[in-house]
Scaffold this motif. Structure first.
Motif, PDB file in Angstrom:
ATOM      1  N   GLU A 159       3.360   3.100 -10.174  1.00 44.10           N
ATOM      2  CA  GLU A 159       3.951   2.035  -9.370  1.00 44.10           C
ATOM      3  C   GLU A 159       2.912   1.190  -8.645  1.00 44.10           C
ATOM      4  O   GLU A 159       3.083  -0.024  -8.506  1.00 44.10           O
ATOM      5  CB  GLU A 159       4.919   2.640  -8.346  1.00 44.10           C
ATOM      6  CG  GLU A 159       6.111   3.388  -8.936  1.00 44.10           C
ATOM      7  CD  GLU A 159       7.084   2.478  -9.659  1.00 44.10           C
ATOM      8  OE1 GLU A 159       6.988   1.240  -9.508  1.00 44.10           O
ATOM      9  OE2 GLU A 159       7.944   3.006 -10.384  1.00 44.10           O
ATOM     10  N   PHE A 160       1.823   1.791  -8.171  1.00 44.83           N
ATOM     11  CA  PHE A 160       0.883   1.074  -7.311  1.00 44.83           C
ATOM     12  C   PHE A 160      -0.532   0.960  -7.864  1.00 44.83           C
ATOM     13  O   PHE A 160      -1.325   0.179  -7.339  1.00 44.83           O
ATOM     14  CB  PHE A 160       0.827   1.752  -5.928  1.00 44.83           C
ATOM     15  CG  PHE A 160       2.045   1.512  -5.103  1.00 44.83           C
ATOM     16  CD1 PHE A 160       2.144   0.412  -4.270  1.00 44.83           C
ATOM     17  CD2 PHE A 160       3.131   2.374  -5.187  1.00 44.83           C
ATOM     18  CE1 PHE A 160       3.276   0.185  -3.519  1.00 44.83           C
ATOM     19  CE2 PHE A 160       4.273   2.163  -4.438  1.00 44.83           C
ATOM     20  CZ  PHE A 160       4.346   1.058  -3.595  1.00 44.83           C
ATOM     21  N   GLY A 161      -0.845   1.717  -8.907  1.00 46.38           N
ATOM     22  CA  GLY A 161      -2.155   1.572  -9.522  1.00 46.38           C
ATOM     23  C   GLY A 161      -3.297   1.797  -8.549  1.00 46.38           C
ATOM     24  O   GLY A 161      -3.321   2.774  -7.795  1.00 46.38           O
ATOM     25  N   GLU A 162      -4.233   0.852  -8.516  1.00 45.06           N
ATOM     26  CA  GLU A 162      -5.425   0.979  -7.680  1.00 45.06           C
ATOM     27  C   GLU A 162      -5.149   0.773  -6.200  1.00 45.06           C
ATOM     28  O   GLU A 162      -6.028   1.030  -5.374  1.00 45.06           O
ATOM     29  CB  GLU A 162      -6.482  -0.021  -8.153  1.00 45.06           C
ATOM     30  CG  GLU A 162      -6.978   0.224  -9.575  1.00 45.06           C
ATOM     31  CD  GLU A 162      -8.020  -0.787  -9.995  1.00 45.06           C
ATOM     32  OE1 GLU A 162      -8.253  -1.743  -9.212  1.00 45.06           O
ATOM     33  OE2 GLU A 162      -8.594  -0.629 -11.085  1.00 45.06           O
ATOM     34  N   GLU A 163      -3.974   0.279  -5.857  1.00 42.87           N
ATOM     35  CA  GLU A 163      -3.652   0.054  -4.442  1.00 42.87           C
ATOM     36  C   GLU A 163      -3.157   1.318  -3.744  1.00 42.87           C
ATOM     37  O   GLU A 163      -2.830   1.275  -2.567  1.00 42.87           O
ATOM     38  CB  GLU A 163      -2.600  -1.047  -4.315  1.00 42.87           C
ATOM     39  CG  GLU A 163      -3.069  -2.400  -4.807  1.00 42.87           C
ATOM     40  CD  GLU A 163      -4.329  -2.864  -4.091  1.00 42.87           C
ATOM     41  OE1 GLU A 163      -4.396  -2.723  -2.862  1.00 42.87           O
ATOM     42  OE2 GLU A 163      -5.246  -3.368  -4.771  1.00 42.87           O
ATOM     43  N   ALA A 164      -3.101   2.406  -4.453  1.00 41.81           N
ATOM     44  CA  ALA A 164      -2.629   3.659  -3.869  1.00 41.81           C
ATOM     45  C   ALA A 164      -3.807   4.543  -3.483  1.00 41.81           C
ATOM     46  O   ALA A 164      -4.897   4.458  -4.056  1.00 41.81           O
ATOM     47  CB  ALA A 164      -1.732   4.397  -4.851  1.00 41.81           C
ATOM     48  N   LEU A 165      -3.568   5.391  -2.498  1.00 45.49           N
ATOM     49  CA  LEU A 165      -4.512   6.448  -2.147  1.00 45.49           C
ATOM     50  C   LEU A 165      -3.797   7.782  -2.295  1.00 45.49           C
ATOM     51  O   LEU A 165      -2.725   7.981  -1.711  1.00 45.49           O
ATOM     52  CB  LEU A 165      -5.012   6.295  -0.708  1.00 45.49           C
ATOM     53  CG  LEU A 165      -5.850   7.477  -0.196  1.00 45.49           C
ATOM     54  CD1 LEU A 165      -7.167   7.573  -0.964  1.00 45.49           C
ATOM     55  CD2 LEU A 165      -6.104   7.369   1.297  1.00 45.49           C
TER      56      LEU A 165
ATOM     57  N   LYS B 229       0.833  -1.201   0.000  1.00 48.73           N
ATOM     58  CA  LYS B 229       0.000   0.000   0.000  1.00 48.73           C
ATOM     59  C   LYS B 229       0.869   1.253   0.000  1.00 48.73           C
ATOM     60  O   LYS B 229       1.943   1.289   0.597  1.00 48.73           O
ATOM     61  CB  LYS B 229      -0.910   0.037   1.235  1.00 48.73           C
ATOM     62  CG  LYS B 229      -1.774  -1.198   1.431  1.00 48.73           C
ATOM     63  CD  LYS B 229      -2.837  -1.312   0.361  1.00 48.73           C
ATOM     64  CE  LYS B 229      -3.709  -2.552   0.606  1.00 48.73           C
ATOM     65  NZ  LYS B 229      -4.716  -2.729  -0.471  1.00 48.73           N
ATOM     66  N   PHE B 230       0.348   2.315  -0.666  1.00 52.26           N
ATOM     67  CA  PHE B 230       1.072   3.583  -0.711  1.00 52.26           C
ATOM     68  C   PHE B 230       0.067   4.724  -0.622  1.00 52.26           C
ATOM     69  O   PHE B 230      -0.978   4.707  -1.277  1.00 52.26           O
ATOM     70  CB  PHE B 230       1.875   3.703  -2.009  1.00 52.26           C
ATOM     71  CG  PHE B 230       2.909   4.795  -1.988  1.00 52.26           C
ATOM     72  CD1 PHE B 230       4.214   4.524  -1.652  1.00 52.26           C
ATOM     73  CD2 PHE B 230       2.558   6.108  -2.303  1.00 52.26           C
ATOM     74  CE1 PHE B 230       5.178   5.529  -1.630  1.00 52.26           C
ATOM     75  CE2 PHE B 230       3.499   7.124  -2.277  1.00 52.26           C
ATOM     76  CZ  PHE B 230       4.821   6.828  -1.935  1.00 52.26           C
ATOM     77  N   VAL B 231       0.404   5.717   0.199  1.00 53.44           N
ATOM     78  CA  VAL B 231      -0.445   6.896   0.361  1.00 53.44           C
ATOM     79  C   VAL B 231       0.404   8.134   0.093  1.00 53.44           C
ATOM     80  O   VAL B 231       1.502   8.275   0.647  1.00 53.44           O
ATOM     81  CB  VAL B 231      -1.053   6.975   1.776  1.00 53.44           C
ATOM     82  CG1 VAL B 231      -1.934   8.214   1.905  1.00 53.44           C
ATOM     83  CG2 VAL B 231      -1.859   5.718   2.089  1.00 53.44           C
TER      84      VAL B 231
END
Length: 329
Positions: free
Chosen positions: A265-271, A229-231
Motif C-alpha cells: 500500500e505505501f511502498g517506500e513511504e512506510a517504516l 505515511k504509515f508505520v
C-alpha cells in the motif's frame, strides 16, 4: 396675483454637436462608482463568509461524532443557526468586512485543528502505543488513539503505563478487525501519518489474523484516506527465522502478512520497525518470556523511532534491537 400673464416664449433647445468630445467625469460620478465597487466587494465577501459556514459542519459515520457549527456572536449571545441570521447579525458581519476582504474567500477546512497536525495511533493506549502517543503530544501533534476499548478504559490504561494521562489525546472506540474500511478511513482522514501498534501476543488465539488480516485492513484504510505515511511494528527476522517458528508459526505468518500489505500500500513511504524483545509491559499483562541471550530494547527507544517514521524522518525497515538502538544513539 389674479392677473393672468401670457406665457413666455420658450427658448429653442441647444443642439449638441455630434462631434463634441465627452466631458470629464465629475467628482460625484467618481464617488458613486467607487461606492458601487466597495459595496460589490462587501457583498462578495459576505457571500464567501456565509457559504463557508456550512464547511464547519461535520457528520461522521464513525463511533465518535463531533459537530462544529459556524455561528455569529452578538450582544453577548451565540447565534448557532447560520441559516437564520438576524439583521443585527448581518450588520455585525459587515462591520468585519474591511478585514475579511484582505483574506482568501475559499471555504474553510472541514475541521481546523491546532498544533502541527494529526497522527492516528492504532493501539495508542497499549505498552508501546502509549509512549508513542505521549511523545507525539509533547511535540505538539494532535493524537487520535483507536482501540476496541472504550475511551475511559484507554485513559485508565494509559495512566497505568505512564503514571499520568495524556491531555489532548482523543480516544476513539473502534474495532479495526470488524469495522468497515470506510469507517476506519474516516477516522484517519487529514492525518499526517497512521501508526499501527496492533497485534496479538504469541500463542494467543487467532494470532495469525489478529496480526496479519487486521493490519492489512488498517493499511488499506489509511491508503484510501490519503494518508501519506504509515508505520508498522513487526517482529525481528532473527526471531521469525529461529526455532520459535515451529511453535509460533501462525504468529510469524501473521506478522509477515502485515508487512507485505504495508509495503504493497505505501511502498517506500512506510517504516517497518522490527524489534525482538521489548523491555517491560502493561501492568497486569502476561507476556511470554523471550529467547535466552536476547537483550530487550527499551520502549522509549522504539517510540522515538516510530515517531521519526511518522514524521517522515525514517523509511524502510529497521530490523532487530541493535538496529533500533543504533538509530536513537
Amino acid at each position: 396675483a389674479f392677473l393672468r400673464h401670457p406665457p413666455r416664449p420658450r427658448s429653442r433647445p441647444i443642439q449638441k454637436s455630434k462631434q463634441s468630445t465627452p466631458s470629464c467625469p465629475s467628482i460625484h460620478d467618481f464617488q458613486t462608482s467607487t461606492m458601487k465597487a466597495i459595496v460589490q466587494t462587501y457583498v462578495l465577501a459576505a457571500t464567501a463568509i456565509f457559504s463557508s459556514c456550512s464547511a464547519f459542519s461535520i457528520h461522521s459515520r464513525t463511533a465518535v461524532r463531533s459537530d462544529v457549527s459556524c455561528h455569529v456572536k452578538h450582544d453577548g449571545h451565540d447565534d448557532y443557526d447560520a441559516r437564520h441570521l438576524s439583521r443585527r447579525s448581518a450588520i455585525s458581519i459587515f462591520s468585519l468586512l474591511p478585514m475579511s476582504i484582505l483574506v482568501s474567500s475559499n471555504p474553510l477546512p472541514a475541521k481546523a485543528e491546532s498544533g502541527k497536525g494529526k497522527v492516528v495511533v492504532l493501539g495508542g493506549a497499549g505498552w508501546i502505543g502509549a509512549h508513542v502517543s505521549s511523545n507525539l503530544e509533547k511535540q505538539g501533534y494532535q493524537v487520535v488513539s483507536i482501540s476496541r476499548s472504550t475511551s475511559e478504559v484507554q485513559t485508565e490504561r494509559t495512566k497505568s503505563i505512564l503514571g499520568t494521562t495524556i491531555p489532548g489525546v482523543e480516544y476513539v472506540s473502534l474495532d479495526a478487525s470488524a469495522a468497515s474500511i470506510e469507517d476506519l478511513a474516516s477516522t484517519m482522514k487529514d492525518s499526517l501519518a497512521v501508526i499501527s501498534c496492533v497485534g496479538i501476543a504469541p500463542g494467543s488465539p487467532n494470532q495469525k489474523d489478529g496480526n496479519g488480516l487486521v493490519n492489512s485492513r488498517i493499511a488499506k484504510a489509511a491508503k484510501s484516506a490519503g494518508v501519506p505515511k504509515f508505520v508498522y511494528i513487526g517482529v525481528a527476522s532473527s526471531l521469525a527465522n529461529s526455532p520459535a517458528k515451529f511453535l509460533l508459526g501462525d504468529y510469524f505468518k501473521g506478522k509477515d502478512e502485515a508487512e507485505k500489505s504495508v509495503v504493497q500500500e505505501f511502498g517506500e513511504e512506510a517504516l517497518i520497525i522490527k524489534p525482538a524483545i521489548v523491555a517491560g509491559g502493561t501492568p497486569g499483562e502476561i507476556r511470554p518470556p523471550g529467547p535466552p541471550g536476547v537483550k530487550p530494547v527499551g520502549v522509549e527507544a522504539i517510540a522515538k523511532v516510530v515517531v521519526a517514521g511518522a514524521l517522515g524522518e525514517l523509511k524502510g525497515k529497521i530490523d532487530g534491537n541493535d538496529a533500533i538502538v543504533a538509530v536513537v544513539s
